[in-house]
Structures are given as C-alpha cells and as structure tokens.
Design a protein around this motif. Structure first.
Motif, PDB file in Angstrom:
ATOM      1  N   MET A   1       0.838  -1.169   0.000  1.00  0.00           N
ATOM      2  CA  MET A   1       0.000   0.000   0.000  1.00  0.00           C
ATOM      3  C   MET A   1       0.886   1.236   0.000  1.00  0.00           C
ATOM      4  O   MET A   1       1.938   1.255   0.627  1.00  0.00           O
ATOM      5  CB  MET A   1      -0.914  -0.008   1.225  1.00  0.00           C
ATOM      6  CG  MET A   1      -1.784   1.217   1.335  1.00  0.00           C
ATOM      7  SD  MET A   1      -2.929   1.155   2.715  1.00  0.00           S
ATOM      8  CE  MET A   1      -4.086  -0.047   2.076  1.00  0.00           C
ATOM      9  N   LEU A   2       0.450   2.249  -0.690  1.00  0.00           N
ATOM     10  CA  LEU A   2       1.195   3.503  -0.801  1.00  0.00           C
ATOM     11  C   LEU A   2       0.601   4.564   0.111  1.00  0.00           C
ATOM     12  O   LEU A   2      -0.620   4.731   0.175  1.00  0.00           O
ATOM     13  CB  LEU A   2       1.162   4.013  -2.250  1.00  0.00           C
ATOM     14  CG  LEU A   2       1.783   5.393  -2.485  1.00  0.00           C
ATOM     15  CD1 LEU A   2       3.293   5.349  -2.256  1.00  0.00           C
ATOM     16  CD2 LEU A   2       1.452   5.888  -3.880  1.00  0.00           C
ATOM     17  N   PHE A   3       1.487   5.284   0.793  1.00  0.00           N
ATOM     18  CA  PHE A   3       1.124   6.467   1.558  1.00  0.00           C
ATOM     19  C   PHE A   3       1.966   7.613   1.024  1.00  0.00           C
ATOM     20  O   PHE A   3       3.162   7.443   0.785  1.00  0.00           O
ATOM     21  CB  PHE A   3       1.421   6.269   3.050  1.00  0.00           C
ATOM     22  CG  PHE A   3       0.726   5.088   3.656  1.00  0.00           C
ATOM     23  CD1 PHE A   3      -0.569   5.197   4.133  1.00  0.00           C
ATOM     24  CD2 PHE A   3       1.362   3.862   3.727  1.00  0.00           C
ATOM     25  CE1 PHE A   3      -1.218   4.104   4.676  1.00  0.00           C
ATOM     26  CE2 PHE A   3       0.731   2.763   4.273  1.00  0.00           C
ATOM     27  CZ  PHE A   3      -0.565   2.884   4.748  1.00  0.00           C
ATOM     28  N   VAL A   4       1.361   8.763   0.807  1.00  0.00           N
ATOM     29  CA  VAL A   4       2.078   9.934   0.308  1.00  0.00           C
ATOM     30  C   VAL A   4       1.935  11.050   1.335  1.00  0.00           C
ATOM     31  O   VAL A   4       0.832  11.318   1.814  1.00  0.00           O
ATOM     32  CB  VAL A   4       1.522  10.394  -1.064  1.00  0.00           C
ATOM     33  CG1 VAL A   4       2.263  11.624  -1.558  1.00  0.00           C
ATOM     34  CG2 VAL A   4       1.615   9.265  -2.088  1.00  0.00           C
ATOM     35  N   SER A   5       3.063  11.679   1.662  1.00  0.00           N
ATOM     36  CA  SER A   5       3.024  12.785   2.622  1.00  0.00           C
ATOM     37  C   SER A   5       3.930  13.905   2.138  1.00  0.00           C
ATOM     38  O   SER A   5       4.707  13.736   1.202  1.00  0.00           O
ATOM     39  CB  SER A   5       3.451  12.299   4.016  1.00  0.00           C
ATOM     40  OG  SER A   5       4.778  11.801   3.983  1.00  0.00           O
ATOM     41  N   GLY A   6       3.806  15.050   2.787  1.00  0.00           N
ATOM     42  CA  GLY A   6       4.593  16.210   2.412  1.00  0.00           C
ATOM     43  C   GLY A   6       4.028  16.894   1.184  1.00  0.00           C
ATOM     44  O   GLY A   6       3.004  16.484   0.639  1.00  0.00           O
ATOM     45  N   LYS A   7       4.698  17.934   0.761  1.00  0.00           N
ATOM     46  CA  LYS A   7       4.224  18.732  -0.374  1.00  0.00           C
ATOM     47  C   LYS A   7       5.345  18.959  -1.374  1.00  0.00           C
ATOM     48  O   LYS A   7       6.487  19.180  -0.999  1.00  0.00           O
ATOM     49  CB  LYS A   7       3.729  20.098   0.095  1.00  0.00           C
ATOM     50  CG  LYS A   7       2.543  20.055   1.029  1.00  0.00           C
ATOM     51  CD  LYS A   7       1.281  19.803   0.269  1.00  0.00           C
ATOM     52  CE  LYS A   7       0.090  19.870   1.213  1.00  0.00           C
ATOM     53  NZ  LYS A   7      -0.969  18.994   0.865  1.00  0.00           N
ATOM     54  N   SER A   8       4.980  18.875  -2.640  1.00  0.00           N
ATOM     55  CA  SER A   8       5.854  19.289  -3.736  1.00  0.00           C
ATOM     56  C   SER A   8       4.936  19.689  -4.879  1.00  0.00           C
ATOM     57  O   SER A   8       3.766  19.314  -4.898  1.00  0.00           O
ATOM     58  CB  SER A   8       6.808  18.170  -4.156  1.00  0.00           C
ATOM     59  OG  SER A   8       6.300  17.413  -5.226  1.00  0.00           O
ATOM     60  N   PRO A   9       5.444  20.416  -5.859  1.00  0.00           N
ATOM     61  CA  PRO A   9       4.597  20.794  -6.991  1.00  0.00           C
ATOM     62  C   PRO A   9       4.059  19.586  -7.767  1.00  0.00           C
ATOM     63  O   PRO A   9       3.072  19.704  -8.474  1.00  0.00           O
ATOM     64  CB  PRO A   9       5.531  21.629  -7.873  1.00  0.00           C
ATOM     65  CG  PRO A   9       6.617  22.097  -6.977  1.00  0.00           C
ATOM     66  CD  PRO A   9       6.770  21.038  -5.926  1.00  0.00           C
ATOM     67  N   PHE A  10       4.701  18.423  -7.597  1.00  0.00           N
ATOM     68  CA  PHE A  10       4.314  17.247  -8.379  1.00  0.00           C
ATOM     69  C   PHE A  10       3.858  16.083  -7.505  1.00  0.00           C
ATOM     70  O   PHE A  10       3.763  14.951  -7.975  1.00  0.00           O
ATOM     71  CB  PHE A  10       5.480  16.814  -9.274  1.00  0.00           C
ATOM     72  CG  PHE A  10       5.990  17.938 -10.119  1.00  0.00           C
ATOM     73  CD1 PHE A  10       5.212  18.447 -11.154  1.00  0.00           C
ATOM     74  CD2 PHE A  10       7.219  18.515  -9.859  1.00  0.00           C
ATOM     75  CE1 PHE A  10       5.662  19.510 -11.922  1.00  0.00           C
ATOM     76  CE2 PHE A  10       7.687  19.578 -10.624  1.00  0.00           C
ATOM     77  CZ  PHE A  10       6.903  20.073 -11.657  1.00  0.00           C
TER      78      PHE A  10
END
Length: 114
Positions: A1-10
C-alpha cells in the motif's frame, strides 16, 4: 500500500508513478513517499527500511522529470531491499540504469492520456 506525505509541486502524480512501477514489479512492503526538503543532505531521494514499511524521502523542489525519475530510482531500491540486494555499487548501477528505462516507459504510457 502507498502512503504519500509532504508537499511538492508534483506530489499529485506520485500515485500514478507508483502504480506504473507496481504494474510490472511486485512490492510487498507498505511504502510511504514523503516529499521534504533534502537540500542539506545534498540528495534527491533516500529509501530506508522501517519494519514492514519502506520509507522514501523525495526532495520537494525537483523538476517534473527529476521527480518522476527519483521516485522510480527509489522504488528500484525498495525491490532491491525486498530481494536482499546489499552491494551498494550494484544497487546504484541498477537503479540509475532502470530509472531511465522506466522513465521513458512511463512517459510513453501517458501518450494519448489527457
């Protein structure tokens, strides 16, 4: 399973890059991809094993191409970790070689998608 955190333009394309990679490469670990400032580390990305999870840090100020290639590069390290590939030279040689191939294939997979 994928978790995405933080911020970036992409950061919004991170899941599609992961899905592209896992369509042809099995990943058994949970993966968290964190977009953060790695300027002081002088790196584009890192991967570390944390129990059953693999934690990827991606520098949050990359171009779109660098962002995609770095995720693909680090996902190669995820699979290497699962396969027990520990030789650092072998790991980096393979990851740099595959990031180019995978990037080109990822871009080709988007042709015709609007």
């Amino acid at each position: 399973m994928l978790f995405v955190s933080g911020k970036s333009p992409f950061s919004d394309i991170t899941p599609s890059v992961y899905e592209f990679f896992t369509a042809s490469n099995e990943i058994r670990s949970d993966v968290e991809i964190c977009h953060c400032n790695l300027r002081d580390e002088n790196a584009l990305g890192f991967t570390e094993v944390n129990g059953d999870e693999q934690f990827i840090q991606i520098h949050n100020d990359l171009t779109k191409e660098e962002h995609i290639k770095t995720i693909l590069h680090e996902l190669v390290h995820v699979t290497q970790n699962e396969w027990g590939v520990n030789d650092e030279t072998e790991r980096e040689d393979e990851a740099y070689r595959l990031e180019e191939v995978l990037y080109n294939n990822y871009c080709a997979s988007l042709q015709g998608v609007h």
